[in-house]
Design an enzyme around this catalytic site. Structure first.
Site, short mmCIF file in Angstrom:
data_model
loop_
_atom_site.label_atom_id
_atom_site.label_comp_id
_atom_site.label_asym_id
_atom_site.label_seq_id
_atom_site.Cartn_x
_atom_site.Cartn_y
_atom_site.Cartn_z
N GLU A 1 -2.90 7.76 -3.71
CA GLU A 1 -3.45 7.13 -4.90
C GLU A 1 -4.83 7.72 -5.25
O GLU A 1 -5.63 7.91 -4.33
CB GLU A 1 -3.58 5.63 -4.60
CG GLU A 1 -3.44 4.75 -5.81
CD GLU A 1 -3.29 3.29 -5.43
OE1 GLU A 1 -2.32 2.94 -4.72
OE2 GLU A 1 -4.15 2.51 -5.84
N ARG B 1 0.86 -1.19 0.00
CA ARG B 1 0.00 0.00 0.00
C ARG B 1 0.89 1.23 0.00
O ARG B 1 1.94 1.25 0.67
CB ARG B 1 -0.90 0.03 1.24
CG ARG B 1 -2.11 -0.89 1.17
CD ARG B 1 -3.16 -0.45 0.15
NE ARG B 1 -4.33 -1.31 0.15
CZ ARG B 1 -4.46 -2.40 -0.61
NH1 ARG B 1 -3.50 -2.78 -1.43
NH2 ARG B 1 -5.58 -3.11 -0.56
N HIS C 1 -1.39 0.29 -9.91
CA HIS C 1 -2.00 -0.68 -8.97
C HIS C 1 -2.55 -1.92 -9.70
O HIS C 1 -3.77 -2.15 -9.71
CB HIS C 1 -3.09 -0.01 -8.13
CG HIS C 1 -3.35 -0.73 -6.82
ND1 HIS C 1 -3.79 -0.09 -5.69
CD2 HIS C 1 -3.23 -2.03 -6.47
CE1 HIS C 1 -3.94 -0.97 -4.71
NE2 HIS C 1 -3.60 -2.17 -5.17
#
Ligand code: GLV
Length: 321
Positions: free
Chosen positions: A267, A238, A285
């Site tokens: 993000e 993450r 991602h």
């Protein structure tokens, strides 16, 4: 029949399984459902099948109402879900561990290869149309054989990445909350180290830990300074596990050789200092982004919903440590 909401586009198979037993409101828009829309549509549902782009918090649980029984997050990471808030309301929260392990480890290895062999840079040269020719000293990267992979977070995905790295001739060290099982440690010849020791010895540091208060900015200025100047950072976990500002500074100062990122601190925003660097590989991602894996994730999330609505134990409840 219960009411189920699916908050974003997922492979059809998962929706079909839910529809066989329940009344399903499945979002089909290309972009995720907006927050306001979600807060309205969630009212009165018994189950939410959520994606990692949705924040499942107190406000959303309140908007859903007291009949809500299950939040099934179609992801292994669940930092977008307030699990204690779910528990306080008697809502079961589930995730999708296991089914995306191979795909995510494949992507971590891809980033390791892309960074160490400068593959993005090479591709950009060709696409730019600038003249090039083979040269003995052209675009030299560094090999993996005999180098050390430092895995931070040695769960299923960390172990699968380590196994792949072994096949490329790398040695493995790891940093994790707990010791891995002795058989796997022996198979991977993997040694557990403190984070500082790992950072000082690894040629590639690959992050595979969950994100939470304990791992926020786990990789910051101090940690980059502790890495070898020839080492690379890879993040498929993450974004906020890495202090992006500190990463940009470390790259600028030559404290590390490069980075391969699949996830971002803010993000989908990417730090502008990263965008302009050739020693950084940036992916949007894609860790679990294969049709097979996304189908398995969505159907596992659907099975979790179905089990809870039948009054059964779900296959993969979140067990918070
Ligand atoms: C993807 O990022 C996941 O947590 O499943």
């Amino acid at each position: 029949m219960s009411r189920v909401i699916v908050t974003g586009r997922v492979p059809e198979e998962a929706v079909r399984r839910l529809e066989a037993e329940h009344d399903v409101d499945a979002w089909t828009g290309r972009d995720p459902m907006g927050r306001e829309e979600l807060l309205q549509r969630v009212a009165g549902v018994d189950a939410v099948l959520s994606l990692l782009t949705e924040r499942i918090d107190e406000e959303l649980l309140e908007a859903a109402g007291p009949q809500l029984k299950v939040v099934a997050n179609a992801a292994v990471g669940y930092d977008n879900v307030d699990v204690p808030a779910c528990a306080a309301r008697g809502v079961v929260a589930t995730n999708t561990p296991g089914v995306l392990t191979a795909a995510t480890a494949d992507l971590a290895l891809s980033l390791i290869l892309m960074t160490t062999r400068r593959l993005g840079e090479g591709e950009r040269i060709i696409r730019s149309g600038q003249p090039w020719k083979w040269g003995m000293m052209f675009l030299l990267g560094s090999g993996l054989q005999g180098k050390t992979l430092g895995v931070v977070g040695m769960g299923g995905i960390g172990q699968a990445t380590a196994r792949r790295a072994r096949a490329f001739g790398m040695d493995v060290v790891y940093h994790s909350r707990s010791e891995i099982d002795p058989q796997t440690a022996e198979e991977l010849e993997a040694r557990r180290l403190g984070l500082d020791e790992l950072l000082a010895s690894a040629d590639v540091v690959s992050l595979h830990c969950p994100y939470g208060p304990e791992t926020q900015h786990l990789m910051g200025a101090e940690q980059f300074a502790a890495m070898k100047p020839s080492a690379y950072l890879v993040n498929t976990a993450r974004g906020p596990v890495v202090d992006e500002q500190a990463l940009v500074a470390a790259l600028e100062e030559g404290q590390i050789a490069g980075a391969g990122l699949d996830v971002y601190e803010h993000e989908p925003e990417v730090h502008p200092g990263l965008l302009e660097r050739d020693d950084v590989v940036l992916l949007p991602h894609l860790g679990s982004a294969t049709l097979e894996t996304r189908t398995a994730m969505a159907t596992l999330a659907a099975e979790n919903v179905l089990a809870v609505l039948r009054g059964e134990q779900p296959p993969t409840p979140i067990r918070q440590r």
